[in-house]
Design an enzyme around this catalytic site. Structure first.
Site, PDB file in Angstrom:
ATOM      1  N   ASN A 129       0.709  -1.285   0.077  1.00 42.38           N
ATOM      2  CA  ASN A 129       0.078  -0.050   0.001  1.00 42.38           C
ATOM      3  C   ASN A 129       0.874   1.188   0.192  1.00 42.38           C
ATOM      4  OD1 ASN A 129      -2.393   1.498  -0.064  1.00 42.38           O
ATOM      5  ND2 ASN A 129      -2.713   1.009   2.142  1.00 42.38           N
ATOM      6  N   ARG A 184     -13.361  -4.892  15.819  1.00 46.48           N
ATOM      7  CA  ARG A 184     -12.174  -3.716  16.129  1.00 46.48           C
ATOM      8  C   ARG A 184     -12.974  -2.244  16.397  1.00 46.48           C
ATOM      9  NH1 ARG A 184      -7.201  -1.490  12.558  1.00 46.48           N
ATOM     10  NH2 ARG A 184      -8.866   0.274  12.199  1.00 46.48           N
ATOM     11  N   TYR A 196      -6.336   7.663  13.274  1.00 44.94           N
ATOM     12  CA  TYR A 196      -6.230   6.497  12.323  1.00 44.94           C
ATOM     13  C   TYR A 196      -7.205   5.514  12.514  1.00 44.94           C
ATOM     14  CZ  TYR A 196      -5.517   1.616  11.503  1.00 44.94           C
ATOM     15  OH  TYR A 196      -5.564   0.206  11.044  1.00 44.94           O
ATOM     16  N   ASP A 218      -6.682  -1.097  17.795  1.00 47.15           N
ATOM     17  CA  ASP A 218      -5.153  -0.959  17.001  1.00 47.15           C
ATOM     18  C   ASP A 218      -4.636   0.285  17.624  1.00 47.15           C
ATOM     19  OD1 ASP A 218      -2.939  -0.832  15.213  1.00 47.15           O
ATOM     20  OD2 ASP A 218      -4.389  -1.281  13.659  1.00 47.15           O
ATOM     21  N   HIS A 269      -1.896   1.334  16.331  1.00 42.33           N
ATOM     22  CA  HIS A 269      -0.980   1.957  15.331  1.00 42.33           C
ATOM     23  C   HIS A 269       0.586   2.472  15.520  1.00 42.33           C
ATOM     24  CE1 HIS A 269      -1.464   2.621  10.930  1.00 42.33           C
ATOM     25  NE2 HIS A 269      -1.957   1.584  11.129  1.00 42.33           N
ATOM     26  N   GLU A 273      -3.416  -4.063  19.489  1.00 43.43           N
ATOM     27  CA  GLU A 273      -2.467  -4.209  18.528  1.00 43.43           C
ATOM     28  C   GLU A 273      -1.369  -3.464  18.305  1.00 43.43           C
ATOM     29  OE1 GLU A 273      -4.747  -4.449  14.644  1.00 43.43           O
ATOM     30  OE2 GLU A 273      -2.808  -3.937  13.495  1.00 43.43           O
ATOM     31  N   GLU A 309       2.030  -6.378  11.535  1.00 43.04           N
ATOM     32  CA  GLU A 309       1.627  -6.108  10.191  1.00 43.04           C
ATOM     33  C   GLU A 309       2.534  -5.645   9.236  1.00 43.04           C
ATOM     34  OE1 GLU A 309      -1.609  -3.656  11.247  1.00 43.04           O
ATOM     35  OE2 GLU A 309      -0.858  -2.188  10.117  1.00 43.04           O
ATOM     36  N   ARG A 356       0.595 -10.964  13.504  1.00 40.35           N
ATOM     37  CA  ARG A 356      -0.333 -10.247  12.670  1.00 40.35           C
ATOM     38  C   ARG A 356       0.080 -10.043  11.155  1.00 40.35           C
ATOM     39  NH1 ARG A 356      -4.553  -8.392  11.962  1.00 40.35           N
ATOM     40  NH2 ARG A 356      -4.359  -6.203  11.559  1.00 40.35           N
ATOM     41  N   HIS A 374      -3.310 -10.198   9.138  1.00 44.74           N
ATOM     42  CA  HIS A 374      -3.693  -8.647   8.525  1.00 44.74           C
ATOM     43  C   HIS A 374      -4.646  -9.047   7.213  1.00 44.74           C
ATOM     44  CE1 HIS A 374      -1.875  -4.722   7.043  1.00 44.74           C
ATOM     45  NE2 HIS A 374      -2.747  -4.539   8.022  1.00 44.74           N
ATOM     46  N   ASP A 412      -6.043  -3.413   1.656  1.00 40.68           N
ATOM     47  CA  ASP A 412      -4.927  -3.510   1.106  1.00 40.68           C
ATOM     48  C   ASP A 412      -4.466  -4.737   0.645  1.00 40.68           C
ATOM     49  OD1 ASP A 412      -4.479  -1.960   3.669  1.00 40.68           O
ATOM     50  OD2 ASP A 412      -2.705  -2.831   2.967  1.00 40.68           O
ATOM     51  N   GLU A 455      -8.617 -10.862  10.258  1.00 40.85           N
ATOM     52  CA  GLU A 455      -9.125  -9.654   9.988  1.00 40.85           C
ATOM     53  C   GLU A 455      -9.801  -9.672   8.703  1.00 40.85           C
ATOM     54  OE1 GLU A 455      -6.076  -6.422   9.587  1.00 40.85           O
ATOM     55  OE2 GLU A 455      -7.453  -5.058  10.124  1.00 40.85           O
ATOM     56  N   TRP A 482       3.003   7.198  12.448  1.00 45.34           N
ATOM     57  CA  TRP A 482       1.503   6.828  11.962  1.00 45.34           C
ATOM     58  C   TRP A 482       1.064   5.421  11.962  1.00 45.34           C
ATOM     59  CZ3 TRP A 482      -1.130   4.279   8.186  1.00 45.34           C
ATOM     60  CH2 TRP A 482      -2.571   4.512   7.958  1.00 45.34           C
TER      61      TRP A 482
HETATM   62  O1  KDG Z   1      -1.622  -0.055   4.508  1.00 43.41           O
HETATM   63  C1  KDG Z   1      -1.778   0.136   5.861  1.00 43.41           C
HETATM   64  C2  KDG Z   1      -3.006  -0.726   6.309  1.00 43.41           C
HETATM   65  O2  KDG Z   1      -3.141  -1.801   5.931  1.00 43.41           O
HETATM   66  C3  KDG Z   1      -2.983  -0.702   8.148  1.00 43.41           C
HETATM   67  O3  KDG Z   1      -2.861   0.955   8.403  1.00 43.41           O
HETATM   68  C4  KDG Z   1      -4.301  -1.293   8.439  1.00 43.41           C
HETATM   69  O4  KDG Z   1      -3.296  -1.249  10.532  1.00 43.41           O
HETATM   70  C5  KDG Z   1      -4.117  -1.619   9.932  1.00 43.41           C
HETATM   71  C6  KDG Z   1      -5.021  -2.685  10.302  1.00 43.41           C
HETATM   72  O5  KDG Z   1      -4.685  -3.232  11.359  1.00 43.41           O
HETATM   73  O6  KDG Z   1      -5.927  -3.228   9.385  1.00 43.41           O
HETATM   74 MG    MG Z   2      -3.119  -2.774  12.284  1.00 43.90          MG
END
Ligand code: KDG
Ligand code: MG
Length: 412
Positions: free
Chosen positions: A37, A147, A159, A220, A222, A246, A272, A293, A322, A326, A349, A412
């Site tokens: 992605n 989630r 996010y 999440d 992130h 997560e 991920e 993940r 994951h 994407d 997921e 991020w």
């Molecule tokens: O491409 C980035 C996303 O797949 C991500 O931000 C999604 O964190 C994510 C998730 O847990 O699905």
């Molecule tokens: Mg994630």
């Protein structure tokens, strides 16, 4: 059986996807997902310029050997671009092998260990009311695990929640759930960890009060917290019995999880953005996580992720692959076959793809009562409609990034 044709197909039906399509001299076609992605074309070049010429004429049956050859002969090992490219080759070869055997892929991986895969979806809302609506909508769609992400007072965007602009621009489509926005540069978002840490426990308290104790809830982080902040969050969420927390800390520093683990019994999931078993070596051995993940797409394919999950199984660590949009329908199918076959499956997921994506990739998986099943077609059970794919040329898209109030770039 020889590989006699290899094409890298780039299409953007609802979002960008990169697919490797292999064809053999016996007429079998195999598909592999190579979507990274926001950096899609780097993998396209890696495949087209460096990998495809090496594949032509190779024995399509020798999957392990091809994996080792691509991994070791490059000398420059690991990394998301390399591992997504290798994953695409690996999955396409598994697809071919299973088609040649006339079996769904999970049969070649040892057969089904369960009847279906528990999947979780993404509920989100800027306010608690919007969030509750989103949870109800997911329950109506059959989700049995959800989630939870919400807006944080004082922050413009966060996010997991569609930004106003993206939501308005894509009303009616499912693209609004995708954080990567089409355009020539990334969107800038804001972040404040203290506000977030104050707010999140109140959200989970409200969700538990509304939806009761049974519903598995996930969250999440992130990668945004320091170890001590993550420890604090894990501890403050303990009363709400999360299925997992997560990516609480940045993935590059496995040691951070030691400190988090010392302070909280909230289960932890990470990986991920990991690519290899070596990224997991320490955190699995030290039992610092509960769920892996990684996606098949970003971790060297079925051949490599299966090794990660076998290693994890020795420590009662389970899969939590994951599966945002994407991951293409090809990558999702690979995850479903792997998840159905391994013993230590945890949860999958699952975000639904848009209608144009579903027309471009014809799929045979089923979604029933909160459970996924890859179906019983030979191979992965996904066909790529080349004419349909050709209607949607690549469109530049970037994931957003964060700045703190003083202008500092943040994770991020
Ligand atoms: O491409 C980035 C996303 O797949 C991500 O931000 C999604 O964190 C994510 C998730 O847990 O699905
Ligand atoms: Mg994630």
């Amino acid at each position: 059986m020889r590989i006699d044709r290899a094409d890298v197909v780039v299409t953007s039906p609802d979002r960008n996807f990169v697919t490797l399509r292999l064809e053999t001299d016996e007429g079998h076609i195999g598909l592999g997902d190579a979507t990274l992605n926001g950096r899609e074309l780097a993998v396209v070049s890696y495949l087209r310029d460096h990998v495809v010429p090496l594949l032509l004429g190779r024995d399509a049956h020798n999957i392990e050997d091809t994996w080792q050859f691509l991994y070791r002969s490059a000398y420059w090992r690991r990394g998301p671009v390399t591992m997504a490219a290798i994953a695409a080759v690996d999955v396409a070869l598994w697809d071919i092998k299973a088609k040649a055997a006339g079996m769904p892929l999970y049969q070649l991986l040892g057969g089904a260990s369960r009847t279906g895969l528990l999947a979780y979806g993404h509920a989100s809302g800027k306010s608690t009311e919007e969030l509750f609506d989103s949870v109800r909508k997911h329950q109506a769609e059959g989700y049995k695990a959800i989630r939870i992400q919400t807006g944080v007072p004082g922050l413009k965007s966060i996010y997991g929640i569609a930004s106003n602009a993206t939501f308005e621009a894509n009303k009616g489509s499912r693209y609004d759930h995708e954080p990567a926005q089409r355009g020539a540069s990334p969107a800038e978002e804001d972040w404040d960890t203290r506000s977030y840490l104050r707010h999140v426990p109140t959200v989970f308290e409200a969700v538990r009060n509304e939806f009761g104790p049974e519903l598995p809830l996930l969250h999440d982080g992130h990668h945004r917290m320091t170890p001590i902040q993550a420890a604090k969050l894990g501890k403050s969420l303990e009363p709400y019995d999360l299925f997992w927390l997560e990516d609480c800390t940045p993935a590059e520093n496995p040691e951070a999880l030691r400190l988090v683990r010392q302070h909280t019994t909230t289960p932890l999931a990470i990986g991920e953005i990991f690519n290899t078993v070596w990224d997991y070596q320490q955190i699995i051995r030290e039992q610092l996580i509960d769920y892996v993940r990684s996606a098949v797409t970003h971790t060297g394919g079925i051949t490599h992720l299966r090794k990660v999950l076998d290693y994890a199984s020795q420590y009662q660590i389970k899969s939590g692959m994951h599966g945002p949009t994407d991951i293409s329908p090809v990558g999702m199918a690979a995850a479903m076959h792997l998840g159905l076959s391994i013993h230590n499956f945890g949860i999958q997921e699952y975000m639904k793809h848009g209608a144009k994506t579903d027309q471009t990739f014809r799929q045979s998986f089923t979604w029933q009562d909160g459970m996924l099943h890859p179906g019983t077609q030979p191979g992965l059970g996904v066909e790529l409609d080349i004419d349909e794919a050709g209607k949607y040329p690549y469109q530049q898209a970037y994931l957003p990034y964060n700045r703190l109030a003083d202008g500092t770039v943040h994770d991020w």
